[in-house]
Design a protein around this motif. Structure first.
Motif, PDB file in Angstrom:
ATOM      1  N   ILE A   1      28.678   4.690  -7.921  1.00 16.64           N
ATOM      2  CA  ILE A   1      27.729   5.777  -8.178  1.00 16.64           C
ATOM      3  C   ILE A   1      26.970   6.129  -6.904  1.00 16.64           C
ATOM      4  CG2 ILE A   1      25.541   6.313  -9.315  1.00 16.64           C
ATOM      5  CD1 ILE A   1      27.850   6.817 -11.113  1.00 16.64           C
ATOM      6  N   ALA A   2      26.603   5.106  -6.140  1.00 19.17           N
ATOM      7  CA  ALA A   2      25.892   5.366  -4.884  1.00 19.17           C
ATOM      8  C   ALA A   2      26.754   6.185  -3.930  1.00 19.17           C
ATOM      9  CB  ALA A   2      25.491   4.034  -4.236  1.00 19.17           C
ATOM     10  N   ARG A   3      28.070   5.903  -3.896  1.00 17.76           N
ATOM     11  CA  ARG A   3      28.957   6.686  -3.042  1.00 17.76           C
ATOM     12  C   ARG A   3      29.083   8.119  -3.561  1.00 17.76           C
ATOM     13  NH1 ARG A   3      31.807   1.761  -2.753  1.00 17.76           N
ATOM     14  NH2 ARG A   3      33.129   2.328  -4.512  1.00 17.76           N
ATOM     15  N   CYS A   4      29.226   8.267  -4.876  1.00 14.26           N
ATOM     16  CA  CYS A   4      29.338   9.608  -5.464  1.00 14.26           C
ATOM     17  C   CYS A   4      28.082  10.433  -5.191  1.00 14.26           C
ATOM     18  CB  CYS A   4      29.560   9.514  -6.968  1.00 14.26           C
ATOM     19  SG  CYS A   4      31.096   8.722  -7.483  1.00 14.26           S
ATOM     20  N   ALA A   5      26.931   9.751  -5.276  1.00 13.52           N
ATOM     21  CA  ALA A   5      25.654  10.452  -5.154  1.00 13.52           C
ATOM     22  C   ALA A   5      25.420  11.008  -3.767  1.00 13.52           C
ATOM     23  CB  ALA A   5      24.514   9.507  -5.535  1.00 13.52           C
ATOM     24  N   ARG A   6      26.130  10.523  -2.774  1.00 18.80           N
ATOM     25  CA  ARG A   6      25.955  11.050  -1.422  1.00 18.80           C
ATOM     26  C   ARG A   6      26.224  12.549  -1.388  1.00 18.80           C
ATOM     27  NH1 ARG A   6      29.465   6.362   1.673  1.00 18.80           N
ATOM     28  NH2 ARG A   6      27.990   4.643   1.379  1.00 18.80           N
ATOM     29  N   CYS A   7      27.170  13.013  -2.191  1.00 17.01           N
ATOM     30  CA  CYS A   7      27.503  14.444  -2.247  1.00 17.01           C
ATOM     31  C   CYS A   7      27.112  15.073  -3.580  1.00 17.01           C
ATOM     32  CB  CYS A   7      28.996  14.654  -2.011  1.00 17.01           C
ATOM     33  SG  CYS A   7      29.591  14.120  -0.394  1.00 17.01           S
ATOM     34  N   HIS A   8      27.381  14.364  -4.673  1.00 19.04           N
ATOM     35  CA  HIS A   8      27.206  14.943  -6.004  1.00 19.04           C
ATOM     36  C   HIS A   8      25.819  14.697  -6.588  1.00 19.04           C
ATOM     37  CE1 HIS A   8      31.396  16.123  -6.461  1.00 19.04           C
ATOM     38  NE2 HIS A   8      31.744  14.954  -5.953  1.00 19.04           N
ATOM     39  N   GLY A   9      25.043  13.795  -5.966  1.00 22.28           N
ATOM     40  CA  GLY A   9      23.767  13.417  -6.537  1.00 22.28           C
ATOM     41  C   GLY A   9      23.963  12.548  -7.771  1.00 22.28           C
ATOM     42  N   ARG A  10      22.974  11.787  -8.103  1.00 20.22           N
ATOM     43  CA  ARG A  10      23.082  10.981  -9.327  1.00 20.22           C
ATOM     44  C   ARG A  10      23.027  11.853 -10.569  1.00 20.22           C
ATOM     45  NH1 ARG A  10      22.690   5.474  -9.010  1.00 20.22           N
ATOM     46  NH2 ARG A  10      22.315   4.643  -6.920  1.00 20.22           N
ATOM     47  N   ASP A  11      22.477  13.063 -10.420  1.00 26.32           N
ATOM     48  CA  ASP A  11      22.401  13.976 -11.561  1.00 26.32           C
ATOM     49  C   ASP A  11      23.663  14.812 -11.729  1.00 26.32           C
ATOM     50  OD1 ASP A  11      22.199  15.638  -9.375  1.00 26.32           O
ATOM     51  OD2 ASP A  11      20.185  16.383  -9.853  1.00 26.32           O
TER      52      ASP A  11
ATOM     53  N   ILE B   1      24.562  17.405 -10.042  1.00 27.97           N
ATOM     54  CA  ILE B   1      24.359  18.827  -9.760  1.00 27.97           C
ATOM     55  C   ILE B   1      24.971  19.210  -8.414  1.00 27.97           C
ATOM     56  CG2 ILE B   1      22.634  20.661  -9.513  1.00 27.97           C
ATOM     57  CD1 ILE B   1      22.905  19.412 -12.315  1.00 27.97           C
ATOM     58  N   GLY B   2      25.093  18.226  -7.516  1.00 26.02           N
ATOM     59  CA  GLY B   2      25.665  18.509  -6.201  1.00 26.02           C
ATOM     60  C   GLY B   2      24.593  18.840  -5.188  1.00 26.02           C
ATOM     61  N   ARG B   3      24.725  18.303  -3.993  1.00 27.14           N
ATOM     62  CA  ARG B   3      23.704  18.468  -2.964  1.00 27.14           C
ATOM     63  C   ARG B   3      24.040  19.586  -1.978  1.00 27.14           C
ATOM     64  NH1 ARG B   3      22.728  12.905  -0.254  1.00 27.14           N
ATOM     65  NH2 ARG B   3      20.906  14.027   0.516  1.00 27.14           N
ATOM     66  N   ASP B   4      25.090  20.329  -2.225  1.00 24.63           N
ATOM     67  CA  ASP B   4      25.501  21.425  -1.344  1.00 24.63           C
ATOM     68  C   ASP B   4      26.105  22.514  -2.222  1.00 24.63           C
ATOM     69  OD1 ASP B   4      26.331  21.964   1.783  1.00 24.63           O
ATOM     70  OD2 ASP B   4      27.832  22.769   0.416  1.00 24.63           O
ATOM     71  N   GLU B   5      26.026  23.746  -1.751  1.00 30.11           N
ATOM     72  CA  GLU B   5      26.529  24.863  -2.553  1.00 30.11           C
ATOM     73  C   GLU B   5      28.051  24.813  -2.741  1.00 30.11           C
ATOM     74  OE1 GLU B   5      24.906  27.219  -4.402  1.00 30.11           O
ATOM     75  OE2 GLU B   5      23.347  25.753  -3.962  1.00 30.11           O
ATOM     76  N   ALA B   6      28.748  24.106  -1.870  1.00 29.99           N
ATOM     77  CA  ALA B   6      30.198  24.000  -2.013  1.00 29.99           C
ATOM     78  C   ALA B   6      30.607  22.788  -2.835  1.00 29.99           C
ATOM     79  CB  ALA B   6      30.856  23.938  -0.641  1.00 29.99           C
ATOM     80  N   VAL B   7      29.637  21.979  -3.242  1.00 25.84           N
ATOM     81  CA  VAL B   7      29.910  20.801  -4.072  1.00 25.84           C
ATOM     82  C   VAL B   7      29.720  21.190  -5.533  1.00 25.84           C
ATOM     83  CG1 VAL B   7      29.212  18.443  -4.621  1.00 25.84           C
ATOM     84  CG2 VAL B   7      29.174  19.235  -2.247  1.00 25.84           C
ATOM     85  N   PRO B   8      30.687  20.920  -6.389  1.00 23.70           N
ATOM     86  CA  PRO B   8      30.606  21.424  -7.770  1.00 23.70           C
ATOM     87  C   PRO B   8      29.555  20.717  -8.615  1.00 23.70           C
ATOM     88  CG  PRO B   8      32.441  19.908  -7.562  1.00 23.70           C
ATOM     89  CD  PRO B   8      31.914  20.130  -6.163  1.00 23.70           C
ATOM     90  N   VAL B   9      29.153  21.427  -9.656  1.00 25.20           N
ATOM     91  CA  VAL B   9      28.354  20.809 -10.718  1.00 25.20           C
ATOM     92  C   VAL B   9      29.325  20.016 -11.592  1.00 25.20           C
ATOM     93  CG1 VAL B   9      26.914  21.215 -12.739  1.00 25.20           C
ATOM     94  CG2 VAL B   9      26.655  22.675 -10.709  1.00 25.20           C
ATOM     95  N   ILE B  10      29.206  18.699 -11.574  1.00 27.73           N
ATOM     96  CA  ILE B  10      30.069  17.886 -12.436  1.00 27.73           C
ATOM     97  C   ILE B  10      29.302  17.337 -13.633  1.00 27.73           C
ATOM     98  CG2 ILE B  10      31.680  17.279 -10.601  1.00 27.73           C
ATOM     99  CD1 ILE B  10      30.290  14.607 -10.304  1.00 27.73           C
TER     100      ILE B  10
END
Length: 350
Positions: free
Chosen positions: A181-191, A193-202
């Motif tokens: 989860i910590a690795r995923c959260a680097r880009c996707h956030g723990r929520d 929602i994604g931390r960048d506009e090119a990163v999808p809402v999962i």
């Protein structure tokens, strides 16, 4: 004969200058992505093996059962080597496999070398590859410990390998899931929602779609250097847990504002499709409660992400679940304006 000999000599004399000219012009392709010519690949491996064999000659091999440092060698391997060479239960990183030449998977390759040859490679490394020399050349005891560990490596299963490289209390804290989860959260956030506009809402995607996508990345069916590297460090047994976690996160509360003209045309595409181009309505598959759970939710998704994915589909550069081929056909019929408009609309609704 004399004039001919002079011409030959003159030709030979110009070869170094010709080589420098070719190098200066940049004609020779040094890109790792193109690979070597077969003859070049053969020659480099032939030269490497011959060199190791020659320089390993005369090295006295100690009794590896008495070398010590086997466990520290295992820990060092896990920290500094497994990323490239893999380990039981851990495949090499896709980033390492993209090197030229790709590092060998040592579980299968160790048996091709003698103890003395392994010592030589570990101590001095190999030029023109990513294999470095041992940081402290004088510590031959450490190097023999690594040789002893490599001899044991093929006989280890994933659990045995982890027991050897990690102290149990460390393995229990944090859990593999928390680390993932910590690795995923680097880009996707723990929520999610994604931390960048090119990163999808999962967040809120179905677990069926998320696990299908994760497995597609792992199996190379959906290309992404970033995702493949991240997942290469993740135990396959927890992919379902990751999918369920992000599926359970709430969707963003508010849609994003959009240009009304573009959104209006995008709505027509999303709800009615483009009959003249044989493009079906987007929401026919991706909207409503009866949609296939393996299809992603695209309402409220980020515009930059939607546009990028549609372009990848249109260019046949986007894989995914077993239904990805449907989107490849559909997206290929969309114009750039179609892509922008439908993405604008889907981003603006909830």
């Amino acid at each position: 004969m004399k004039p001919r000999s002079s011409l030959v000599l003159a030709g030979l004399a110009t070869l170094p200058f010709a080589a420098v000219l070719v190098a200066w012009l940049g004609i020779f392709n040094v890109a790792a992505s193109t690979g070597h010519w077969p003859i070049t690949n053969w020659f480099l491996h032939f030269a490497m093996r011959s060199s190791v064999r020659t320089y390993a000659f005369g090295i006295t091999v100690p009794d590896l059962r008495k070398t010590g440092l086997l466990q520290p060698a295992a820990a060092h391997f896990d920290t500094g080597c497994a990323f490239c060479h893999g380990a039981p239960g851990m495949v090499p990183s896709p980033a390492a496999l993209a090197m030229l030449p790709p590092p060998p998977y040592l579980v299968h390759k160790v048996g091709e070398w003698t103890d003395a040859q392994l010592f030589r490679i570990i101590r001095h490394g190999v030029r023109y590859t990513g294999m470095p020399a041992w940081p402290a050349l004088e510590r031959t005891d450490e190097i023999w410990g690594m040789v002893a560990f490599l001899r044991r490596l093929p006989s280890l299963d994933a659990e045995g390998y982890r027991r050897l490289v990690e102290e149990p209390s460390v393995r229990d804290r944090p859990s593999a899931f928390d680390a993932a989860i910590a690795r995923c959260a680097r880009c996707h956030g723990r929520d999610g929602i994604g931390r960048d506009e090119a990163v999808p809402v999962i967040a809120g995607q179905s677990s069926a779609y998320l696990i299908g996508s994760l497995r597609a990345y792992v199996e190379g069916k959906r290309p992404s250097g970033m995702m493949e590297v991240a997942l290469s460090q993740t135990d396959a047994s927890i992919l379902d847990m990751l999918a369920r976690y992000y599926a359970g996160q709430p969707l963003p509360a508010k849609p994003v504002g959009a240009d009304p003209v573009s959104a209006a045309r995008g709505r027509e595409i999303a709800e009615q499709g483009l009959p003249g181009k044989s493009v079906p309505a987007c929401l026919g598959c991706h909207g409503g409660s009866r949609k296939n759970p393996a299809y992603p939710k695209i309402v409220g998704q980020k515009r930059a992400y939607l546009e990028a994915q549609l372009r990848l589909f249109a260019e046949s550069r986007r894989g995914g679940t077993d239904y990805a081929h449907i989107m490849t056909k559909v997206a290929g019929k969309l114009s750039e304006k179609d892509i922008e408009d439908v993405a604008t609309y889907l981003t603006s609704i909830k």
